[in-house]
Enzyme design. Structure first.
Site, PDB file in Angstrom:
ATOM      1  CD  GLU A  33       1.890   3.032   6.737  1.00 19.44           C
ATOM      2  OE1 GLU A  33       0.769   2.499   6.639  1.00 19.44           O
ATOM      3  OE2 GLU A  33       2.077   4.156   7.216  1.00 19.44           O
ATOM      4  CB  SER A  67     -18.922  11.022  -8.800  1.00 19.43           C
ATOM      5  OG  SER A  67     -17.860  11.840  -8.387  1.00 19.43           O
ATOM      6  CB  SER A 126      -7.864   5.744   3.117  1.00 17.30           C
ATOM      7  OG  SER A 126      -6.806   4.954   3.484  1.00 17.30           O
ATOM      8  CD  GLU A 160      -8.961  -0.723  -2.412  1.00 20.31           C
ATOM      9  OE1 GLU A 160      -9.862  -0.031  -1.922  1.00 20.31           O
ATOM     10  OE2 GLU A 160      -8.079  -0.262  -3.152  1.00 20.31           O
ATOM     11  CG  ASP A 172      -6.135   1.936   4.000  1.00 22.94           C
ATOM     12  OD1 ASP A 172      -5.342   2.027   4.955  1.00 22.94           O
ATOM     13  OD2 ASP A 172      -5.765   1.877   2.812  1.00 22.94           O
TER      14      ASP A 172
HETATM   15  C1  GLA Z   1      -2.445   0.738   1.893  1.00 21.50           C
HETATM   16  C2  GLA Z   1      -3.349  -0.464   2.132  1.00 21.50           C
HETATM   17  C3  GLA Z   1      -3.406  -0.821   3.622  1.00 21.50           C
HETATM   18  C4  GLA Z   1      -2.004  -0.932   4.203  1.00 21.50           C
HETATM   19  C5  GLA Z   1      -1.130   0.254   3.823  1.00 21.50           C
HETATM   20  C6  GLA Z   1       0.295   0.087   4.247  1.00 21.50           C
HETATM   21  O1  GLA Z   1      -2.989   1.888   2.472  1.00 21.50           O
HETATM   22  O2  GLA Z   1      -4.653  -0.213   1.661  1.00 21.50           O
HETATM   23  O3  GLA Z   1      -4.147  -2.007   3.798  1.00 21.50           O
HETATM   24  O4  GLA Z   1      -1.402  -2.146   3.820  1.00 21.50           O
HETATM   25  O5  GLA Z   1      -1.160   0.490   2.425  1.00 21.50           O
HETATM   26  O6  GLA Z   1       0.410   0.038   5.628  1.00 21.50           O
END
Ligand code: GLA
Length: 386
Positions: A33, A67, A126, A160, A172
């Site tokens: 993470e 949507s 995500s 993003e 993600d």
């Molecule tokens: C979010 C971001 C990812 C990653 C995580 C932490 O989900 O979108 O790119 O950095 O946080 O691991």
């Protein structure tokens, strides 16, 4: 909602005719993470819930967006595809279309798009990457733009950055685009080399616990962490030039750590470097069937995110503390960006019901918030459904 229901909704809105359906999943990260934007390792897997995109190409030179989750809809001309709107969900698919335009891909006509997502919003699973990736996969397919999957993943990440203002890494979007059923992706975020690792938990399940305390990635805390890592790289580079923290082994980091004067920056860097090591260790242990050691590394990951990286908070810490009290829990940690959202736990099959009941009750008693639980299934990455 099944595919037939979705198609009926599309026809109700846009009229009779052909419609194509695409899907991209949300993800859960097992370990690794806040390492992706540092060129480190991550180990996520795609879920079976995600975002559907229904598309029909039209001759009219405009794109219509709707949507089934949110009320805002709009129609944009070709010259409006590169400008973000004020704070609207459409910015995610629009940000992806903008990447096609930036590549000077000419759209011959427009399209009608309708989205439906079943990833809980703001849960750190995500939902935004699923929306971006499904748009990229759908547009690439219906306009036959011929881009490869990794390119679509990179374009989704750029969307993003540019349209949501989050300086995220690639984890993600990569998990949503490249996921594979019953596998986790061991990804080197520097080179994008990856290995699909079978997730064989021998009598245990992946349980996701939603704190129902929304994570606020756009609140600035995430970008603050990214900036702190850049500060660590700059400080270390005075004694040993590096491009990112992922280049340093724990040993190499310890030998240059003195170059970081600020204690907070030092803590952030220590998390990143140790987390990268834990991730490669965890993958090796999983491959060897040592689930208990894998779980212990998950626990250590959470503790480092709590103490050194400071991205957990009361709800995530409470959820993890309660989870670890249950017999049959092999490991438990926060997953995703943090500051709320979800935890991921490996729980023995016969302890899953007790886990949901006890952790649910105790978490609610301590925080006043009712949590939700999902027993995760690992699904495929983005694809065309019909
Ligand atoms: C979010 C971001 C990812 C990653 C995580 C932490 O989900 O979108 O790119 O950095 O946080 O691991």
């Amino acid at each position: 909602m099944n595919i037939q229901d979705l198609k009926s909704k599309f026809i109700e809105k846009y009229g009779e005719g052909e419609v194509e359906v695409f899907f991209s999943p949300g993800r859960v990260n097992l370990i690794g993470e806040h390492t992706d934007y540092n060129g480190g390792f991550v180990f996520p897997c795609a879920l079976t819930f995600g975002t559907y995109c229904l598309v029909r190409r039209v001759e009219r030179p405009s794109f219509r967006f709707a949507s089934l989750n949110l009320p805002f809809e709009t129609e944009l001309n070709m010259d409006q595809l590169t400008t973000p709107l004020d704070d609207k969900w459409v910015n995610y698919p629009l940000g992806v279309l903008a990447q096609f335009v930036k590549k000077e891909i000419q759209f011959d006509g427009g399209a009608d798009l309708m989205f439906y997502g079943n990833v809980p919003n703001g849960a750190g699973l995500s939902s935004s990457a699923a929306l971006e990736v499904v748009t990229a996969v759908a547009i690439n397919d219906v306009f036959q733009t011929g881009l490869d999957r990794v390119e679509l993943v990179k374009m989704s990440q750029k969307a993003e950055h540019e349209f949501a203002g989050v300086h995220c890494g690639i984890m993600d979007q990569f998990a949503s685009g490249m996921g594979s059923k019953d596998h986790a992706i061991f990804l080197n975020c520097d080179t994008l080399e990856y290995d699909l690792v079978p997730v064989k938990l021998e009598g245990a399940k992946i349980v996701i616990s939603n704190t129902n305390s929304p994570h606020k990635l756009d609140s600035g805390k995430y970008n603050e962490r990214v900036a702190e890592c850049t500060a660590a790289v700059e400080a270390i580079s005075k004694v040993k030039p590096i491009k990112n923290l992922g280049e340093l082994s724990l040993e190499a980091f310890n030998s240059v750590a003195d170059a970081i004067e600020d204690q907070v920056i030092l803590n952030r860097a220590r998390h990143v470097v140790s987390e990268i090591q834990r991730t490669s260790d965890a993958v090796a242990e999983l491959k060897s069937g040592n689930i208990d050691v894998f779980g212990a590394l998950m626990n250590a990951s959470h503790d480092s995110l709590r103490d050194d990286y400071e991205v957990t908070g009361l709800q995530l810490d409470t959820m993890v503390e309660e989870a670890r009290k249950i017999e049959g829990v092999i490991g438990s940690r926060m997953t995703g960006g943090g500051f709320g959202g979800c935890t991921v736990s490996i729980v023995k099959d016969d302890a899953v019901d007790t886990f949901i009941e006890e952790v649910g009750k105790n978490y609610e008693a301590r925080t006043g918030i009712k949590p939700e639980f999902y027993v995760a299934e690992i699904g495929e990455g983005g694809c065309k459904l019909s």
